[in-house]
Design a protein around this motif. Structure first.
Motif, PDB file in Angstrom:
ATOM      1  N   MET A 323       0.822  -1.207   0.000  1.00 20.55           N
ATOM      2  CA  MET A 323       0.000   0.000   0.000  1.00 20.55           C
ATOM      3  C   MET A 323       0.858   1.260   0.000  1.00 20.55           C
ATOM      4  SD  MET A 323      -2.831   1.467  -0.269  1.00 20.55           S
ATOM      5  CE  MET A 323      -4.316   0.541   0.108  1.00 20.55           C
ATOM      6  N   ALA A 324       2.000   1.230   0.694  1.00 15.32           N
ATOM      7  CA  ALA A 324       2.886   2.398   0.712  1.00 15.32           C
ATOM      8  C   ALA A 324       3.413   2.691  -0.692  1.00 15.32           C
ATOM      9  CB  ALA A 324       4.039   2.169   1.683  1.00 15.32           C
ATOM     10  N   VAL A 344       4.987   3.641 -19.546  1.00 17.06           N
ATOM     11  CA  VAL A 344       4.892   2.576 -18.538  1.00 17.06           C
ATOM     12  C   VAL A 344       3.862   1.532 -18.953  1.00 17.06           C
ATOM     13  CG1 VAL A 344       4.299   2.056 -16.130  1.00 17.06           C
ATOM     14  CG2 VAL A 344       5.573   4.147 -16.684  1.00 17.06           C
ATOM     15  N   LYS A 345       4.208   0.261 -18.764  1.00 14.98           N
ATOM     16  CA  LYS A 345       3.227  -0.822 -18.945  1.00 14.98           C
ATOM     17  C   LYS A 345       2.397  -0.888 -17.668  1.00 14.98           C
ATOM     18  CE  LYS A 345       6.575  -3.363 -21.753  1.00 14.98           C
ATOM     19  NZ  LYS A 345       7.448  -4.550 -21.813  1.00 14.98           N
ATOM     20  N   THR A 346       1.205  -0.336 -17.758  1.00 15.93           N
ATOM     21  CA  THR A 346       0.415  -0.088 -16.540  1.00 15.93           C
ATOM     22  C   THR A 346      -0.541  -1.214 -16.150  1.00 15.93           C
ATOM     23  OG1 THR A 346      -1.214   1.090 -17.892  1.00 15.93           O
ATOM     24  CG2 THR A 346       0.499   2.414 -16.814  1.00 15.93           C
ATOM     25  N   ALA A 347      -0.638  -2.248 -16.946  1.00 17.25           N
ATOM     26  CA  ALA A 347      -1.629  -3.306 -16.675  1.00 17.25           C
ATOM     27  C   ALA A 347      -1.436  -3.902 -15.280  1.00 17.25           C
ATOM     28  CB  ALA A 347      -1.541  -4.399 -17.732  1.00 17.25           C
ATOM     29  N   LYS A 348      -0.180  -4.214 -14.937  1.00 15.23           N
ATOM     30  CA  LYS A 348       0.098  -4.808 -13.615  1.00 15.23           C
ATOM     31  C   LYS A 348      -0.235  -3.828 -12.490  1.00 15.23           C
ATOM     32  CE  LYS A 348       4.333  -5.920 -14.820  1.00 15.23           C
ATOM     33  NZ  LYS A 348       5.732  -6.420 -14.779  1.00 15.23           N
ATOM     34  N   PHE A 349       0.010  -2.550 -12.750  1.00 24.27           N
ATOM     35  CA  PHE A 349      -0.273  -1.529 -11.728  1.00 24.27           C
ATOM     36  C   PHE A 349      -1.770  -1.439 -11.458  1.00 24.27           C
ATOM     37  CE2 PHE A 349      -1.051   3.030 -10.651  1.00 24.27           C
ATOM     38  CZ  PHE A 349      -0.470   3.010  -9.378  1.00 24.27           C
ATOM     39  N   PHE A 350      -2.562  -1.475 -12.511  1.00 31.81           N
ATOM     40  CA  PHE A 350      -4.015  -1.382 -12.334  1.00 31.81           C
ATOM     41  C   PHE A 350      -4.556  -2.589 -11.566  1.00 31.81           C
ATOM     42  CE2 PHE A 350      -4.074   1.297 -16.436  1.00 31.81           C
ATOM     43  CZ  PHE A 350      -3.861   2.449 -15.703  1.00 31.81           C
ATOM     44  N   ILE A 351      -3.952  -3.759 -11.795  1.00 27.49           N
ATOM     45  CA  ILE A 351      -4.366  -4.952 -11.047  1.00 27.49           C
ATOM     46  C   ILE A 351      -4.093  -4.767  -9.557  1.00 27.49           C
ATOM     47  CG2 ILE A 351      -3.842  -7.396 -10.636  1.00 27.49           C
ATOM     48  CD1 ILE A 351      -3.317  -7.634 -13.668  1.00 27.49           C
ATOM     49  N   LEU A 352      -2.907  -4.240  -9.222  1.00 31.29           N
ATOM     50  CA  LEU A 352      -2.553  -3.998  -7.820  1.00 31.29           C
ATOM     51  C   LEU A 352      -3.452  -2.937  -7.207  1.00 31.29           C
ATOM     52  CD1 LEU A 352       1.336  -4.058  -8.125  1.00 31.29           C
ATOM     53  CD2 LEU A 352      -0.102  -5.766  -7.002  1.00 31.29           C
ATOM     54  N   GLU A 353      -3.725  -1.880  -7.964  1.00 33.15           N
ATOM     55  CA  GLU A 353      -4.636  -0.839  -7.477  1.00 33.15           C
ATOM     56  C   GLU A 353      -6.010  -1.421  -7.179  1.00 33.15           C
ATOM     57  OE1 GLU A 353      -3.979   3.719  -8.647  1.00 33.15           O
ATOM     58  OE2 GLU A 353      -4.673   2.465 -10.294  1.00 33.15           O
ATOM     59  N   HIS A 354      -6.454  -2.323  -8.040  1.00 30.99           N
ATOM     60  CA  HIS A 354      -7.755  -2.970  -7.837  1.00 30.99           C
ATOM     61  C   HIS A 354      -7.750  -3.772  -6.532  1.00 30.99           C
ATOM     62  CE1 HIS A 354     -11.562  -4.874  -8.825  1.00 30.99           C
ATOM     63  NE2 HIS A 354     -11.010  -6.066  -8.646  1.00 30.99           N
ATOM     64  N   GLN A 355      -6.642  -4.448  -6.240  1.00 25.47           N
ATOM     65  CA  GLN A 355      -6.551  -5.243  -5.013  1.00 25.47           C
ATOM     66  C   GLN A 355      -6.650  -4.350  -3.770  1.00 25.47           C
ATOM     67  OE1 GLN A 355      -6.568  -8.389  -4.385  1.00 25.47           O
ATOM     68  NE2 GLN A 355      -6.335  -9.251  -6.434  1.00 25.47           N
ATOM     69  N   MET A 356      -6.149  -3.138  -3.848  1.00 20.18           N
ATOM     70  CA  MET A 356      -6.134  -2.239  -2.688  1.00 20.18           C
ATOM     71  C   MET A 356      -7.176  -1.131  -2.815  1.00 20.18           C
ATOM     72  SD  MET A 356      -3.875  -3.868  -1.084  1.00 20.18           S
ATOM     73  CE  MET A 356      -3.472  -2.881   0.366  1.00 20.18           C
ATOM     74  N   ASP A 357      -8.140  -1.327  -3.697  1.00 22.50           N
ATOM     75  CA  ASP A 357      -9.213  -0.344  -3.917  1.00 22.50           C
ATOM     76  C   ASP A 357     -10.021  -0.160  -2.620  1.00 22.50           C
ATOM     77  OD1 ASP A 357     -11.395   1.121  -4.739  1.00 22.50           O
ATOM     78  OD2 ASP A 357     -11.821  -0.096  -6.508  1.00 22.50           O
ATOM     79  N   PRO A 358     -10.213   1.093  -2.176  1.00 22.52           N
ATOM     80  CA  PRO A 358     -10.968   1.321  -0.933  1.00 22.52           C
ATOM     81  C   PRO A 358     -12.467   1.067  -1.044  1.00 22.52           C
ATOM     82  CG  PRO A 358     -10.345   3.416  -1.946  1.00 22.52           C
ATOM     83  CD  PRO A 358      -9.634   2.336  -2.713  1.00 22.52           C
TER      84      PRO A 358
END
Length: 490
Positions: A323-324, A344-358
């Motif tokens: 999260m940090a 940036v290849k953002t696909a992996k980032f969006f997946i991580l953001e989805h996991q930590m979505d509030p």
């Protein structure tokens, strides 16, 4: 939030006869330690204790203290010991509680008699020693007070004539306690030193070129290795947090005691606060590393590196570092770098953001956390046992749990039902934080994580504007102001 609230808990309890169970201290606060639907035995004195459906829901403070006192035939359930020692400090300071407990033992076991009943004392002795040992193992910070150690020695002095082995047990208890406190003190001192060395560098650089001589990729270019070292930092920081800090963070005056603030002299959350500072430092370190490079290609490379580090943290079960890192990449000075992000290849980032979505009160994260917790329970190695929760959310959960209902009922009883959930949450956390980190330390990486200079918020914005020019008048005005205040340029 940490400085402004109170607290929250719940609990079930049972009187059980015989010797204390020989469980590890960890079992005191694992969720499985809380036994539902336990019926107090009919022969026990239930004065002041209110049960509903077999669960202890409320009681006077005196009755709860009495429920903690072992006898020749009774030893309190481990889950009760943990929950009451955790929550009692809202109403009575630990040294006062131990003093009262010892006084009750002396009275009930006739330990003031000129001649003691050795057979009786030999039944009682192991139980009081076990209780004192569990207290010292689980809440070692309580024993920084000389009064606490004096009470322990005083109690053992009264029963030692019946069995010399009690002296040996007490000496071992105190030796283990001193070693634990020395280790904790050393850890606290190192945290203070690190924070001091960092705070001296929390001033944005006077000019962007040349930047810091070293950057994260020159120290470590392997995402898995950095994720492992971040896990080292997390577990080291967690190891110093005592369960009582979750109570002391939200302590208020006890409304039934107008003479003093409950726990007024010992409200200490140093380690808890240091851990929150570490999270903030990691956020700013990530943002600094991204904003530092002069070239867009290098900035994109750093972003992709941290995305991979975050993914490895997720796989390890290190949700706090995850999260940090995400928070650092979502800071405005970083997110506004649109030209950089196109590389940036953002696909992996969006997946991580989805996991930590509030959304849904962090539903996705809580699901992943439950999965990690289940893996931990069935683990065969320390690697699989790692669960490092998103700490700020844990604190938030405890805050709202505490705000939900009062510590005292209108009749003055302690609202003991309230304390189960707190003990359950804190207990689960205590189990997770005891995991030994299985990864080999890399001291150069750890040193960098703790001491690498980082930009302030203004420094980050200036570095961001220097990398990609302001897009509107508000940004242009801010850039001009920052150049003037930080660089001394117009």
């Amino acid at each position: 939030m940490i400085d402004r609230a109170e607290e929250r808990r719940h609990f079930f309890t049972q009187r059980e006869g015989g010797m204390p169970q020989t469980l590890s201290s960890t079992s005191m606060f694992t969720p499985s330690g809380f036994s539902p639907h336990l019926q107090p035995p009919k022969e026990s004195d239930q004065g002041g204790l209110i049960f509903q459906d077999g669960n202890l829901t409320s009681a006077s403070l005196d009755a709860l203290i009495q429920h903690l006192v072992p006898t020749t035939e009774y030893y309190p359930e481990k889950a009760y010991i943990f929950t009451f020692l955790l929550s009692s400090r809202l109403f009575i300071e630990p040294h006062d509680l131990l003093s009262r407990l010892c006084h009750m033992c002396i009275e009930q076991q006739n330990l003031n008699d000129p001649v003691l009943d050795k057979a009786k004392v030999r039944k009682f002795g192991p139980k009081i020693l076990q209780l004192l040992t569990e207290w010292a193992e689980t809440f070692p910070y309580d024993f920084r007070e000389e009064k606490m150690v004096a009470h322990v020695k005083g109690m053992i002095h009264r029963i030692a004539s019946c069995d010399e082995a009690y002296w040996k047990t007490m000496n071992q208890l105190l030796q283990n306690l001193n070693q634990k406190l020395a280790s904790l003190n050393q850890g606290e001192e190192s945290i203070v030193k690190v924070n001091a060395s960092v705070s001296d560098k929390l001033v944005a650089y006077k000019s962007k070129p040349p930047p810091i001589q070293r950057d994260i990729l020159s120290i470590c270019n392997d995402p898995y290795t950095l994720a492992q070292q971040l896990t080292h930092v997390e577990l080291e920081q967690l190891s110093h947090i005592g369960p009582e800090e979750f109570v002391q963070a939200f302590v208020h005056d006890d409304p039934l005691d107008s003479t003093r603030t409950c726990f007024s002299e010992q409200k200490k959350t140093t380690n808890l606060e240091a851990y929150v500072k570490w999270f903030n430092r990691l956020c700013y370190l990530v943002a600094t590393e991204i904003c530092m490079p002069a070239k867009k290609k290098q900035r994109a490379q750093v972003i992709e590196f941290f995305i991979d580090v975050a993914r490895e943290c997720f796989n390890i079960g290190n949700f706090n570092s995850l999260m940090a890192i995400i928070s650092g990449m979502n800071m405005s000075p970083v997110s506004r770098l649109k030209k950089t992000w196109t590389k940036v290849k953002t696909a992996k980032f969006f997946i991580l953001e989805h996991q930590m979505d509030p959304t849904g009160n962090f539903y996705n994260y809580r699901t992943a956390l439950r999965g990690a917790a289940h893996r931990s329970l069935t683990a065969h190695s320390n690697r699989e046992k790692i669960v490092i929760p998103f700490f700020s959310l844990l604190i938030k959960d405890i805050y709202f749990l505490n705000e939900g209902c009062a510590n005292r009922l209108p009749n003055g009883h302690v609202n003991f039902e309230k304390f189960l959930e707190l003990a359950k949450q804190v207990g689960e956390f205590m189990t997770w934080k005891q995991v030994e980190c299985p990864f080999e330390q890399d001291r150069s990486i750890l040193h960098y994580l703790h001491t690498a200079p980082i930009f302030t918020e203004d420094g980050l914005y200036l570095a961001s504007y220097e990398s990609e020019s302001p897009e509107n008048q508000v940004e242009k005005d801010r850039w001009k102001s920052l150049r003037s205040t930080i660089l001394g340029k117009t």
